[in-house]
Design an enzyme around this catalytic site. Structure first.
Site, PDB file in Angstrom:
ATOM      1  N   GLN A  95      31.956  38.768  53.369  1.00 32.51           N
ATOM      2  CA  GLN A  95      32.766  39.984  54.259  1.00 32.51           C
ATOM      3  C   GLN A  95      31.488  40.982  54.279  1.00 32.51           C
ATOM      4  O   GLN A  95      30.635  41.282  53.800  1.00 32.51           O
ATOM      5  CB  GLN A  95      33.675  40.857  53.194  1.00 32.51           C
ATOM      6  CG  GLN A  95      34.578  41.664  53.807  1.00 32.51           C
ATOM      7  CD  GLN A  95      35.941  41.661  52.938  1.00 32.51           C
ATOM      8  OE1 GLN A  95      36.304  41.171  52.132  1.00 32.51           O
ATOM      9  NE2 GLN A  95      36.711  42.864  53.289  1.00 32.51           N
ATOM     10  N   SER A 117      30.591  35.242  47.989  1.00 34.21           N
ATOM     11  CA  SER A 117      32.123  35.541  47.729  1.00 34.21           C
ATOM     12  C   SER A 117      32.875  34.743  48.465  1.00 34.21           C
ATOM     13  O   SER A 117      33.109  33.564  48.071  1.00 34.21           O
ATOM     14  CB  SER A 117      32.239  37.150  48.120  1.00 34.21           C
ATOM     15  OG  SER A 117      33.291  37.710  47.796  1.00 34.21           O
ATOM     16  N   LEU A 118      33.530  35.155  49.355  1.00 28.77           N
ATOM     17  CA  LEU A 118      34.779  34.688  50.232  1.00 28.77           C
ATOM     18  C   LEU A 118      34.186  33.336  50.800  1.00 28.77           C
ATOM     19  O   LEU A 118      34.764  32.388  51.252  1.00 28.77           O
ATOM     20  CB  LEU A 118      35.469  35.536  51.356  1.00 28.77           C
ATOM     21  CG  LEU A 118      34.508  35.884  52.438  1.00 28.77           C
ATOM     22  CD1 LEU A 118      34.869  34.767  53.647  1.00 28.77           C
ATOM     23  CD2 LEU A 118      35.241  37.088  53.119  1.00 28.77           C
ATOM     24  N   ARG A 125      44.161  35.556  48.329  1.00 28.25           N
ATOM     25  CA  ARG A 125      42.979  36.343  47.752  1.00 28.25           C
ATOM     26  C   ARG A 125      42.805  37.698  48.507  1.00 28.25           C
ATOM     27  O   ARG A 125      42.730  38.653  47.913  1.00 28.25           O
ATOM     28  CB  ARG A 125      41.599  35.403  47.951  1.00 28.25           C
ATOM     29  CG  ARG A 125      40.410  36.122  47.207  1.00 28.25           C
ATOM     30  CD  ARG A 125      39.295  35.134  47.497  1.00 28.25           C
ATOM     31  NE  ARG A 125      38.068  35.467  46.930  1.00 28.25           N
ATOM     32  CZ  ARG A 125      37.152  36.367  47.575  1.00 28.25           C
ATOM     33  NH1 ARG A 125      37.309  36.786  48.704  1.00 28.25           N
ATOM     34  NH2 ARG A 125      35.920  36.768  46.899  1.00 28.25           N
ATOM     35  N   HIS A 166      34.617  42.531  42.993  1.00 29.82           N
ATOM     36  CA  HIS A 166      33.713  42.296  41.961  1.00 29.82           C
ATOM     37  C   HIS A 166      33.279  43.112  40.889  1.00 29.82           C
ATOM     38  O   HIS A 166      32.501  43.169  40.404  1.00 29.82           O
ATOM     39  CB  HIS A 166      32.412  41.395  42.571  1.00 29.82           C
ATOM     40  CG  HIS A 166      32.566  40.432  43.584  1.00 29.82           C
ATOM     41  ND1 HIS A 166      33.157  39.391  43.380  1.00 29.82           N
ATOM     42  CD2 HIS A 166      32.756  40.478  44.911  1.00 29.82           C
ATOM     43  CE1 HIS A 166      33.376  38.351  44.325  1.00 29.82           C
ATOM     44  NE2 HIS A 166      32.959  39.199  45.526  1.00 29.82           N
ATOM     45  N   GLN A 179      35.947  34.643  40.033  1.00 32.20           N
ATOM     46  CA  GLN A 179      35.031  35.096  40.938  1.00 32.20           C
ATOM     47  C   GLN A 179      35.340  36.439  41.446  1.00 32.20           C
ATOM     48  O   GLN A 179      34.613  37.381  41.911  1.00 32.20           O
ATOM     49  CB  GLN A 179      35.130  34.088  42.138  1.00 32.20           C
ATOM     50  CG  GLN A 179      33.844  34.257  43.002  1.00 32.20           C
ATOM     51  CD  GLN A 179      34.296  34.246  44.739  1.00 32.20           C
ATOM     52  OE1 GLN A 179      35.321  34.817  45.055  1.00 32.20           O
ATOM     53  NE2 GLN A 179      33.284  33.566  45.412  1.00 32.20           N
TER      54      GLN A 179
END
Length: 314
Positions: A11, A92-93, A117, A198, A247
């Site tokens: 992101q 991340s994503l 998500r 996170h 995660q």
């Protein structure tokens, strides 16, 4: 023999117009966008190509948009060049693109998972994040200690030796940031996010996501995926099932991920997806490694030419 890793951004890498010329020039890329539109019941292609930016930067749209565009770019690359990476990883994503690349999930499953998500993460409000640039380990540790006296604060992303992102309660992130700026750290940049990604603020979202993931069809990976939560290689389907929810609320160990692949002999990294954020981080983590980008037709063509030359690929 050179070892290659595919990297997929997270992101913040999005921009209006991303993927449009890939869609127009490669059937493989067009198929990915068309599948995303159909699977998610919304025009992901319009959000990517036309925005507006206000829509694209909403987490519920950003995450599926980046995943769609990145996978489309990878499929365009694979349609033009016979290349199989030795490792894959995503920030991340971006880890969802890596799992797709390794055959852990089908395209439809990947898209449904990232949308779920995104929905859960966007519903979690409160908290903030800030990027800390060029802080020593001692400075960072002291800043987190000061912030922790006010409230919850932790490291969200270990992005490179020169950049760490902190996350947590607004006042705790501010206290840590103020301390760092007052004690020799020149730049701390608040990030425009909807919540403290996170961090333990996301634990509830992680629990809900775990029940969703329990019903997904997952395969063992055909290529090792170096995962964010521990910077270790994952191959077993059940390993991914356990790590995917974790995660969401765990630190992204990106520096360690790149170091792990370099230690395994990877000397060529290809960032696939919008922007060049990961290539920039790589130059700080493993400056000696070759880094290429695939984000539009011109960069794809340039990368193919360079790889053919350096690796004798066809």
């Amino acid at each position: 023999m050179k070892k290659v890793a595919f990297l997929f951004p997270g992101q913040g890498s999005q921009s209006v117009g991303m993927g449009k010329d890939l869609y127009e020039n490669y059937e493989a890329a067009k198929n990915v966008f068309d599948t995303a539109n159909e699977t998610l019941g919304k025009s992901v292609s319009t959000i990517c190509f036309e925005g507006p930016e206000e829509d694209l930067k909403q987490t519920v749209n950003t995450q599926p948009a980046i995943v769609t565009m990145s996978i489309a770019a990878m499929e365009a690359l694979r349609s033009e060049l016979n290349i199989v990476p030795d490792y894959v990883a995503g920030h991340s994503l971006g880890e969802y693109c890596a799992m797709f690349a390794a055959g852990v999930m089908s395209l439809e499953t990947t898209l449904k998972a990232i949308q779920k998500r995104a929905d859960l993460m966007s519903q979690t409000k409160g908290g903030s994040m800030a990027a800390v640039l060029n802080a020593s380990e001692e400075q960072l540790k002291a800043g987190l200690e000061v912030g922790s006296k006010v409230g919850y604060v932790d490291v969200a992303n270990y992005n490179s030796p020169a950049q760490v992102v902190i996350t947590g309660a607004d006042d705790a992130v501010k206290a840590a940031s103020d301390y760092l700026l007052a004690n020799g750290v020149r730049r701390v940049v608040p990030l425009p996010v909807s919540g403290a990604f996170h961090s333990k603020f996301m634990e509830e979202a992680g629990k809900e996501f775990a029940s969703f993931v329990s019903g997904l069809e997952l395969n063992n990976a055909s290529i090792p995926v170096i995962t964010n939560v521990d910077a270790e290689a994952a191959v077993e389907a059940e390993d991914f099932r356990a790590k995917m929810p974790k995660q969401i609320y765990s630190s992204v160990h990106w520096t360690q991920t790149i170091q792990k692949m370099a230690a395994e002999g990877v000397d060529t990294f290809i960032e696939i997806g919008p922007g060049k954020v990961l290539a920039g981080l790589n130059k700080k983590i493993v400056p000696e490694a070759a880094v290429y980008n695939v984000f539009d037709k011109a960069s794809l063509d340039a990368t193919i030419e360079a790889l053919k030359e350096s690796m004798s690929l066809v």
